[in-house]
Design a protein around this motif. Sequence first.
Motif, PDB file in Angstrom:
ATOM      1  N   VAL A  20       0.826  -1.209   0.000  1.00 49.72           N
ATOM      2  CA  VAL A  20       0.000   0.000   0.000  1.00 49.72           C
ATOM      3  C   VAL A  20       0.865   1.266   0.000  1.00 49.72           C
ATOM      4  O   VAL A  20       0.600   2.187  -0.779  1.00 49.72           O
ATOM      5  N   PRO A  21       1.934   1.356   0.825  1.00 47.61           N
ATOM      6  CA  PRO A  21       2.768   2.570   0.759  1.00 47.61           C
ATOM      7  C   PRO A  21       3.382   2.796  -0.627  1.00 47.61           C
ATOM      8  O   PRO A  21       3.554   3.943  -1.049  1.00 47.61           O
ATOM      9  N   ALA A  22       3.696   1.739  -1.351  1.00 40.81           N
ATOM     10  CA  ALA A  22       4.248   1.887  -2.701  1.00 40.81           C
ATOM     11  C   ALA A  22       3.213   2.482  -3.654  1.00 40.81           C
ATOM     12  O   ALA A  22       3.544   3.311  -4.512  1.00 40.81           O
ATOM     13  N   VAL A  23       1.955   2.085  -3.511  1.00 42.08           N
ATOM     14  CA  VAL A  23       0.887   2.642  -4.344  1.00 42.08           C
ATOM     15  C   VAL A  23       0.701   4.127  -4.013  1.00 42.08           C
ATOM     16  O   VAL A  23       0.572   4.961  -4.913  1.00 42.08           O
ATOM     17  N   VAL A  24       0.722   4.463  -2.730  1.00 43.27           N
ATOM     18  CA  VAL A  24       0.592   5.861  -2.307  1.00 43.27           C
ATOM     19  C   VAL A  24       1.750   6.681  -2.878  1.00 43.27           C
ATOM     20  O   VAL A  24       1.544   7.797  -3.380  1.00 43.27           O
ATOM     21  N   THR A  25       2.948   6.145  -2.841  1.00 42.56           N
ATOM     22  CA  THR A  25       4.119   6.835  -3.394  1.00 42.56           C
ATOM     23  C   THR A  25       3.976   7.034  -4.893  1.00 42.56           C
ATOM     24  O   THR A  25       4.308   8.098  -5.426  1.00 42.56           O
ATOM     25  N   THR A  26       3.452   6.039  -5.587  1.00 45.06           N
ATOM     26  CA  THR A  26       3.245   6.147  -7.033  1.00 45.06           C
ATOM     27  C   THR A  26       2.269   7.273  -7.360  1.00 45.06           C
ATOM     28  O   THR A  26       2.521   8.086  -8.252  1.00 45.06           O
ATOM     29  N   VAL A  27       1.167   7.349  -6.630  1.00 41.65           N
ATOM     30  CA  VAL A  27       0.181   8.412  -6.870  1.00 41.65           C
ATOM     31  C   VAL A  27       0.802   9.774  -6.559  1.00 41.65           C
ATOM     32  O   VAL A  27       0.608  10.739  -7.299  1.00 41.65           O
ATOM     33  N   ARG A  28       1.574   9.847  -5.494  1.00 45.13           N
ATOM     34  CA  ARG A  28       2.259  11.108  -5.152  1.00 45.13           C
ATOM     35  C   ARG A  28       3.211  11.521  -6.285  1.00 45.13           C
ATOM     36  O   ARG A  28       3.287  12.697  -6.643  1.00 45.13           O
ATOM     37  N   GLU A  29       3.918  10.562  -6.875  1.00 47.10           N
ATOM     38  CA  GLU A  29       4.809  10.857  -7.994  1.00 47.10           C
ATOM     39  C   GLU A  29       4.039  11.353  -9.212  1.00 47.10           C
ATOM     40  O   GLU A  29       4.506  12.237  -9.933  1.00 47.10           O
ATOM     41  N   TRP A  30       2.838  10.801  -9.458  1.00 44.57           N
ATOM     42  CA  TRP A  30       2.003  11.291 -10.552  1.00 44.57           C
ATOM     43  C   TRP A  30       1.643  12.751 -10.332  1.00 44.57           C
ATOM     44  O   TRP A  30       1.680  13.554 -11.255  1.00 44.57           O
ATOM     45  N   VAL A  31       1.264  13.087  -9.103  1.00 42.13           N
ATOM     46  CA  VAL A  31       0.901  14.467  -8.771  1.00 42.13           C
ATOM     47  C   VAL A  31       2.095  15.392  -8.995  1.00 42.13           C
ATOM     48  O   VAL A  31       1.974  16.448  -9.626  1.00 42.13           O
ATOM     49  N   GLU A  32       3.248  15.002  -8.501  1.00 39.12           N
ATOM     50  CA  GLU A  32       4.432  15.848  -8.606  1.00 39.12           C
ATOM     51  C   GLU A  32       4.950  15.942 -10.047  1.00 39.12           C
ATOM     52  O   GLU A  32       5.507  16.964 -10.435  1.00 39.12           O
ATOM     53  N   ALA A  33       4.757  14.911 -10.850  1.00 35.07           N
ATOM     54  CA  ALA A  33       5.187  14.939 -12.244  1.00 35.07           C
ATOM     55  C   ALA A  33       4.390  15.957 -13.057  1.00 35.07           C
ATOM     56  O   ALA A  33       4.878  16.455 -14.074  1.00 35.07           O
ATOM     57  N   LEU A  34       3.197  16.286 -12.604  1.00 36.02           N
ATOM     58  CA  LEU A  34       2.352  17.249 -13.307  1.00 36.02           C
ATOM     59  C   LEU A  34       2.352  18.611 -12.606  1.00 36.02           C
ATOM     60  O   LEU A  34       1.371  19.341 -12.631  1.00 36.02           O
ATOM     61  N   GLN A  35       3.463  18.952 -11.953  1.00 35.45           N
ATOM     62  CA  GLN A  35       3.691  20.231 -11.279  1.00 35.45           C
ATOM     63  C   GLN A  35       2.753  20.499 -10.100  1.00 35.45           C
ATOM     64  O   GLN A  35       2.424  21.637  -9.798  1.00 35.45           O
ATOM     65  N   GLY A  36       2.337  19.444  -9.433  1.00 37.97           N
ATOM     66  CA  GLY A  36       1.537  19.590  -8.225  1.00 37.97           C
ATOM     67  C   GLY A  36       2.380  19.286  -6.999  1.00 37.97           C
ATOM     68  O   GLY A  36       3.484  18.746  -7.104  1.00 37.97           O
ATOM     69  N   THR A  37       1.870  19.654  -5.843  1.00 34.11           N
ATOM     70  CA  THR A  37       2.547  19.323  -4.585  1.00 34.11           C
ATOM     71  C   THR A  37       1.523  18.758  -3.609  1.00 34.11           C
ATOM     72  O   THR A  37       0.425  19.292  -3.475  1.00 34.11           O
ATOM     73  N   VAL A  38       1.900  17.687  -2.953  1.00 29.07           N
ATOM     74  CA  VAL A  38       1.049  17.074  -1.941  1.00 29.07           C
ATOM     75  C   VAL A  38       1.389  17.740  -0.609  1.00 29.07           C
ATOM     76  O   VAL A  38       2.530  17.731  -0.177  1.00 29.07           O
ATOM     77  N   THR A  39       0.372  18.344   0.030  1.00 31.90           N
ATOM     78  CA  THR A  39       0.613  19.046   1.289  1.00 31.90           C
ATOM     79  C   THR A  39       0.275  18.195   2.509  1.00 31.90           C
ATOM     80  O   THR A  39       0.774  18.461   3.593  1.00 31.90           O
ATOM     81  N   ASN A  40      -0.575  17.183   2.324  1.00 28.84           N
ATOM     82  CA  ASN A  40      -0.952  16.327   3.448  1.00 28.84           C
ATOM     83  C   ASN A  40      -1.407  14.967   2.918  1.00 28.84           C
ATOM     84  O   ASN A  40      -2.106  14.885   1.920  1.00 28.84           O
ATOM     85  N   VAL A  41      -0.996  13.902   3.598  1.00 28.83           N
ATOM     86  CA  VAL A  41      -1.438  12.545   3.263  1.00 28.83           C
ATOM     87  C   VAL A  41      -2.165  11.995   4.480  1.00 28.83           C
ATOM     88  O   VAL A  41      -1.621  11.984   5.584  1.00 28.83           O
ATOM     89  N   ASP A  42      -3.401  11.566   4.273  1.00 26.42           N
ATOM     90  CA  ASP A  42      -4.202  11.007   5.359  1.00 26.42           C
ATOM     91  C   ASP A  42      -4.580   9.580   4.972  1.00 26.42           C
ATOM     92  O   ASP A  42      -5.424   9.359   4.107  1.00 26.42           O
ATOM     93  N   ASN A  43      -3.932   8.605   5.593  1.00 30.11           N
ATOM     94  CA  ASN A  43      -4.168   7.193   5.295  1.00 30.11           C
ATOM     95  C   ASN A  43      -5.148   6.648   6.325  1.00 30.11           C
ATOM     96  O   ASN A  43      -4.818   6.507   7.495  1.00 30.11           O
ATOM     97  N   TRP A  44      -6.353   6.344   5.890  1.00 26.74           N
ATOM     98  CA  TRP A  44      -7.388   5.842   6.805  1.00 26.74           C
ATOM     99  C   TRP A  44      -7.249   4.353   7.074  1.00 26.74           C
ATOM    100  O   TRP A  44      -7.892   3.816   7.966  1.00 26.74           O
ATOM    101  N   GLY A  45      -6.472   3.657   6.263  1.00 26.29           N
ATOM    102  CA  GLY A  45      -6.316   2.223   6.451  1.00 26.29           C
ATOM    103  C   GLY A  45      -7.446   1.439   5.808  1.00 26.29           C
ATOM    104  O   GLY A  45      -8.189   1.925   4.973  1.00 26.29           O
ATOM    105  N   ARG A  46      -7.578   0.198   6.242  1.00 24.14           N
ATOM    106  CA  ARG A  46      -8.569  -0.722   5.654  1.00 24.14           C
ATOM    107  C   ARG A  46      -9.946  -0.426   6.241  1.00 24.14           C
ATOM    108  O   ARG A  46     -10.127  -0.405   7.459  1.00 24.14           O
ATOM    109  N   ARG A  47     -10.910  -0.211   5.339  1.00 24.16           N
ATOM    110  CA  ARG A  47     -12.279   0.095   5.742  1.00 24.16           C
ATOM    111  C   ARG A  47     -13.268  -0.683   4.881  1.00 24.16           C
ATOM    112  O   ARG A  47     -12.979  -1.059   3.755  1.00 24.16           O
ATOM    113  N   ARG A  48     -14.438  -0.854   5.417  1.00 27.67           N
ATOM    114  CA  ARG A  48     -15.520  -1.491   4.668  1.00 27.67           C
ATOM    115  C   ARG A  48     -16.097  -0.470   3.688  1.00 27.67           C
ATOM    116  O   ARG A  48     -16.290   0.691   4.032  1.00 27.67           O
TER     117      ARG A  48
END
Length: 97
Positions: A20-48
């Motif tokens: 899961v952290p690798a997937v989160v990192t991949t999405v963060r890289e997509w954001v940064e590749a398109l000149q965006g910046t991630v200011t906060n990451v909130d991982n809620w974990g496994r939910r129904r």
Amino acid sequence: MNHEYELGFIIPISVPETEVPAVVTTVREWVEALQGTVTNVDNWGRRRLAYPIDDYREGYYVFFKMSYPPQAVPELERQMHLSDRIIRHLVVRLDEE
């Protein structure tokens, strides 16, 4: 000019919890590749899930707050839609009045 957005996405439980952290990192890289910046990451974990999605009843919920150029949102959504490691996503602009 960048705007403030919130990006929420659900990772299916078929992805091992250790990856899961690798997937989160991949999405963060997509954001940064398109000149965006991630200011906060909130991982809620496994939910129904509220309703089954592709036979999944649970998933890992992750939310980003980000500063992002509006013209790049369709490309980010396209990348998330094509990923088999994300079953749902939503991008919401926060600074609209």
